[in-house]
Motif scaffolding. Structure first.
Motif, mmCIF file in Angstrom:
data_model
loop_
_atom_site.group_PDB
_atom_site.id
_atom_site.type_symbol
_atom_site.label_atom_id
_atom_site.label_comp_id
_atom_site.label_asym_id
_atom_site.label_seq_id
_atom_site.Cartn_x
_atom_site.Cartn_y
_atom_site.Cartn_z
ATOM 1 N N LEU A 78 6.048 9.464 5.491
ATOM 2 C CA LEU A 78 5.927 9.493 6.950
ATOM 3 C C LEU A 78 4.468 9.445 7.393
ATOM 4 N N ALA A 79 3.589 10.152 6.686
ATOM 5 C CA ALA A 79 2.171 10.125 7.024
ATOM 6 C C ALA A 79 1.600 8.725 6.800
ATOM 7 N N TYR A 80 1.928 8.123 5.669
ATOM 8 C CA TYR A 80 1.455 6.769 5.370
ATOM 9 C C TYR A 80 1.926 5.777 6.434
ATOM 10 N N ASP A 81 3.195 5.839 6.777
ATOM 11 C CA ASP A 81 3.757 4.914 7.751
ATOM 12 C C ASP A 81 3.137 5.117 9.135
ATOM 13 N N SER A 82 2.926 6.376 9.519
ATOM 14 C CA SER A 82 2.324 6.656 10.825
ATOM 15 C C SER A 82 0.868 6.212 10.877
ATOM 16 N N ILE A 83 0.131 6.415 9.801
ATOM 17 C CA ILE A 83 -1.264 5.963 9.757
ATOM 18 C C ILE A 83 -1.324 4.438 9.837
ATOM 19 N N ASP A 84 -0.444 3.765 9.105
ATOM 20 C CA ASP A 84 -0.392 2.296 9.152
ATOM 21 C C ASP A 84 -0.063 1.814 10.572
ATOM 22 N N PRO A 100 1.567 7.512 17.252
ATOM 23 C CA PRO A 100 1.453 7.377 15.793
ATOM 24 C C PRO A 100 0.368 8.259 15.184
ATOM 25 N N GLY A 101 -0.768 8.396 15.841
ATOM 26 C CA GLY A 101 -1.826 9.248 15.294
ATOM 27 C C GLY A 101 -1.432 10.707 15.263
ATOM 28 N N ALA A 102 -0.753 11.157 16.292
ATOM 29 C CA ALA A 102 -0.307 12.561 16.342
ATOM 30 C C ALA A 102 0.759 12.836 15.289
ATOM 31 N N ILE A 103 1.658 11.896 15.118
ATOM 32 C CA ILE A 103 2.705 12.075 14.095
ATOM 33 C C ILE A 103 2.075 12.099 12.709
ATOM 34 N N ALA A 104 1.106 11.224 12.468
ATOM 35 C CA ALA A 104 0.416 11.209 11.175
ATOM 36 C C ALA A 104 -0.281 12.547 10.926
ATOM 37 N N ALA A 105 -0.940 13.083 11.953
ATOM 38 C CA ALA A 105 -1.638 14.365 11.799
ATOM 39 C C ALA A 105 -0.654 15.494 11.484
ATOM 40 N N VAL A 106 0.475 15.507 12.155
ATOM 41 C CA VAL A 106 1.485 16.551 11.898
ATOM 42 C C VAL A 106 2.036 16.424 10.482
ATOM 43 N N VAL A 108 0.580 15.034 7.824
ATOM 44 C CA VAL A 108 -0.452 15.409 6.853
ATOM 45 C C VAL A 108 -0.617 16.924 6.826
ATOM 46 N N ALA A 109 -0.601 17.562 7.979
ATOM 47 C CA ALA A 109 -0.723 19.026 8.027
ATOM 48 C C ALA A 109 0.470 19.694 7.327
ATOM 49 N N ALA A 110 1.660 19.176 7.543
ATOM 50 C CA ALA A 110 2.847 19.749 6.887
ATOM 51 C C ALA A 110 2.786 19.527 5.379
ATOM 52 N N LEU A 111 2.293 18.373 4.964
ATOM 53 C CA LEU A 111 2.172 18.093 3.526
ATOM 54 C C LEU A 111 1.159 19.036 2.889
ATOM 55 N N VAL A 112 0.040 19.239 3.532
ATOM 56 C CA VAL A 112 -0.970 20.166 3.001
ATOM 57 C C VAL A 112 -0.405 21.583 2.944
ATOM 58 N N ALA A 113 0.300 22.008 3.979
ATOM 59 C CA ALA A 113 0.903 23.349 3.984
ATOM 60 C C ALA A 113 1.921 23.496 2.858
#
Length: 124
Positions: A78-84, A100-106, A108-113
């Motif tokens: 999801l992060a990859y697709d949103s960044i693209d 798309p940028g906000a979804i990518a940030a969310v 990535v933050a969830a993945l890091v958590a």
């Protein structure tokens, strides 16, 4: 009409399941003797319960690892697709920061958590 045999009813997949026996399978097969020591039986039941608990913990740990890997894979995709999508929108001159940028940030933050949580649990 209630039928008490093991034949499946209409719509059933198979025969009726009997409730599990409170006696462990090894104890069911062991011949009972008149001079059986109750302490030995209690020790055998205790060992059986410990083995069951160990199997349950291993199964839960394996399923937890599988769930964490699947969740991390989904969040990474999801992060990859949103960044693209955000990059494509920026190249076209469309709004790219939101959504798309906000979804990518969310994502990535969830993945890091999730990764931090997994690493902390692993240390225990």
């Amino acid at each position: 009409m209630i039928d008490d045999n093991d034949e499946p009813l209409e719509g059933d997949i198979g025969p009726r399941v009997r409730p599990p026996s409170p006696v462990p399978p090894a104890a069911e097969k062991a011949p009972r003797t008149a001079d059986a020591d109750p302490a030995d039986a209690a020790e055998q039941l205790r060992r059986y319960e410990e083995e069951r608990e160990a199997r349950r913990r291993r199964t839960n740990a394996a399923s937890g690892r599988i769930a964490a890997v699947l969740a991390a894979s989904l969040l990474a995709f999801l992060a990859y697709d949103s960044i693209d999508t955000a990059l494509q929108a920026r190249d076209k001159g469309d709004p790219w920061l939101y959504p798309p940028g906000a979804i990518a940030a969310v994502c990535v933050a969830a993945l890091v958590a999730l990764l931090i949580w997994v690493l902390r649990r692993r240390r225990r």
